[in-house]
Design an enzyme around this catalytic site. Structure first.
Site, PDB file in Angstrom:
ATOM      1  CD1 TRP A 220      11.198  -1.936  43.011  1.00 48.07           C
ATOM      2  CD2 TRP A 220      12.559  -3.408  44.001  1.00 48.07           C
ATOM      3  NE1 TRP A 220      12.495  -1.558  42.753  1.00 48.07           N
ATOM      4  CE2 TRP A 220      13.351  -2.449  43.343  1.00 48.07           C
ATOM      5  CE3 TRP A 220      13.194  -4.440  44.693  1.00 48.07           C
ATOM      6  CZ2 TRP A 220      14.746  -2.478  43.362  1.00 48.07           C
ATOM      7  CZ3 TRP A 220      14.592  -4.475  44.708  1.00 48.07           C
ATOM      8  CH2 TRP A 220      15.338  -3.508  44.056  1.00 48.07           C
TER       9      TRP A 220
ATOM     10  CG  ASP B  78       8.279  -1.318  48.878  1.00 48.22           C
ATOM     11  OD1 ASP B  78       8.681  -0.189  49.227  1.00 48.22           O
ATOM     12  OD2 ASP B  78       8.957  -2.095  48.167  1.00 48.22           O
TER      13      ASP B  78
ATOM     14  CE  LYS C   3      15.225   3.070  45.546  1.00 45.94           C
ATOM     15  NZ  LYS C   3      14.384   1.906  45.504  1.00 45.94           N
TER      16      LYS C   3
HETATM   17  C1  LIG Z   1      14.600   0.484  45.623  1.00 47.42           C
HETATM   18  C2  LIG Z   1      13.400  -0.271  46.019  1.00 47.42           C
HETATM   19  C3  LIG Z   1      13.476  -1.444  46.794  1.00 47.42           C
HETATM   20  C4  LIG Z   1      14.786  -2.057  47.217  1.00 47.42           C
HETATM   21  O1  LIG Z   1      15.384  -1.291  48.179  1.00 47.42           O
HETATM   22  P1  LIG Z   1      16.711  -1.744  48.921  1.00 47.42           P
HETATM   23  O2  LIG Z   1      16.817  -0.751  50.024  1.00 47.42           O
HETATM   24  O3  LIG Z   1      17.814  -1.670  47.932  1.00 47.42           O
HETATM   25  O4  LIG Z   1      16.517  -3.130  49.425  1.00 47.42           O
HETATM   26  C5  LIG Z   1      12.293  -2.050  47.160  1.00 47.42           C
HETATM   27  N1  LIG Z   1      11.111  -1.553  46.803  1.00 47.42           N
HETATM   28  C6  LIG Z   1      10.998  -0.432  46.049  1.00 47.42           C
HETATM   29  C7  LIG Z   1       9.648   0.078  45.681  1.00 47.42           C
HETATM   30  C8  LIG Z   1      12.136   0.235  45.641  1.00 47.42           C
HETATM   31  O5  LIG Z   1      12.021   1.345  44.891  1.00 47.42           O
END
Ligand SMILES: *Cc1c(COP(=O)(O)O)cnc(C)c1O
Length: 360
Positions: A101, A171, A195
């Site tokens: 990511w 993030d 998540k």
């Molecule tokens: C799942 C995830 C993403 C991607 O998320 P989307 O909403 O599918 O774009 C980005 N960063 C992390 C840390 C993730 O776990």
């Protein structure tokens, strides 16, 4: 009705209480005679829902007044572009690449400017967090970017990088609300909610006000300007209204559970059950350097692809779902987010013990 123990990395398990409440309110939300799905996002009743969600989140995370909370769409992945478009005034930023990511965010930023890889753990298949106490961060970098919890690899920053005075962007998709956080250390905290908070379709961005400006990169679409959404209090266009409503319920659930310090305690207890077993097992092994282990995502392997596949299959038959590791890593991964009950982890470990006995 029977519910499984769902170890999915995302979309993931939500508190049963929240789902039941939502079910009860499905046809008639609090006497409105309609579902939240059916109501105008400009209605008084919806205004209360979104305002309460924001207020509860602010309370939970102790968000300072000089930060805005935005409920946006496009997933975490859209932020990979939105961040440079809004923040790259000097067209330069430092990225710490600790997994897929972070790498995707880094690659996306390169479209817009000079994204520098300040550190990486690619040399160890992202099984650790690099030392970020003294990185070479360009003087004129607009920000330093991290992925705080690496969902796929199961690592977590236990200390934030020394940004040398630069704005920190994080993030936190897979560790959102899993433990207390000092928001004032960040310029931007963002995450997709699927998540640890709610249904896919909502991304929450917590951003310091001075970073919200008209001065975005040329060609930035209106919908990708933080200022547009901040000025309209996340109601510039139709927001992901139902998803925000569920997030709001989860915020209230966390408050009822005792807030983020209680969540941390609960999560540490769960993670310890699994990690302690991995450390003593002769068959199963954790894949991450101990000091960098995530409380949320726990990858492990047996060392044999056949046994891994057998384990995932038998676990599924026993009611433990989504234990297969990410396609890029293989093995297994148990995601044990806030809503995973402690019994889920205890029963998983009991199942692993039994599997080890039969296959060891
Ligand atoms: C799942 C995830 C993403 C991607 O998320 P989307 O909403 O599918 O774009 C980005 N960063 C992390 C840390 C993730 O776990």
């Amino acid at each position: 009705m029977s519910r499984v123990y769902n170890f999915s990395a995302g979309p993931a398990v939500l508190p049963e209480e929240v789902l039941k409440e939502a079910a009860e309110e499905m046809l008639d939300y609090k006497g409105s005679g309609m579902s939240v799905m059916e109501m105008s996002h400009r209605s008084k009743v919806y205004d209360t829902i979104i305002k309460e969600a924001e207020a509860d989140l602010r309370e939970l995370m102790n968000i300072p007044d000089n930060y805005k909370v935005l409920f946006l769409q496009g997933g975490a992945s859209q932020q990979f572009a939105m961040i440079p478009m809004n923040l790259m005034k000097n067209r330069k930023a430092a990225y710490i690449v600790t997994g897929q990511w972070a790498k995707k965010a880094y690659q996306e930023a390169k479209i817009y400017g000079d994204a520098v890889e300040a550190a990486s753990s690619a040399d160890g298949t992202f099984s650790y967090i690099p030392d970020c106490s003294d990185l070479a961060i360009p003087e004129d970098a607009d920000y330093v970017y991290i992925c705080e919890n690496n969902t796929i690899y199961g690592t977590k920053f236990k200390t934030l990088p020394n940004t040398k005075g630069h704005t920190l962007v994080a993030d936190v998709s897979s560790c959102f609300l899993s433990e207390p956080v000092d928001v004032s250390k960040y310029g931007v905290i963002y995450g997709g909610v699927q998540k640890n908070i709610g249904p896919a379709g909502v991304v929450i961005v917590i951003i310091r006000e001075d970073l919200i400006t008209e001065d975005t990169l040329p060609g930035t679409p209106t919908m990708l300007k933080y200022k547009i959404h901040a000025d309209a209090q996340s109601l510039y266009n139709t927001p992901p209204a139902y998803g925000i409503y569920i997030c709001g319920k989860v915020f209230k659930w966390i408050k009822k559970m005792g807030g983020l310090s209680a969540m941390k305690e609960h999560n540490e207890k769960k993670a310890a059950i699994l990690y302690d077993f991995l450390d003593e097992s002769k068959l199963f092994k954790g894949t991450v350097r101990k000091e960098d282990r995530s409380l949320m995502n726990v990858p492990f392997v047996t060392g044999s692809e056949e046994l891994d596949a057998k384990f995932v299959k038998e676990a599924k038959e026993a009611g433990f779902e989504n234990l297969k590791g990410h396609r890029s890593v293989g093995g297994m991964r148990a995601s044990i987010y806030n809503a995973m009950p402690i019994e889920g982890v205890e029963k998983l470990v009991a199942f692993m013990r039994e599997f080890e006995k039969n296959n060891g």
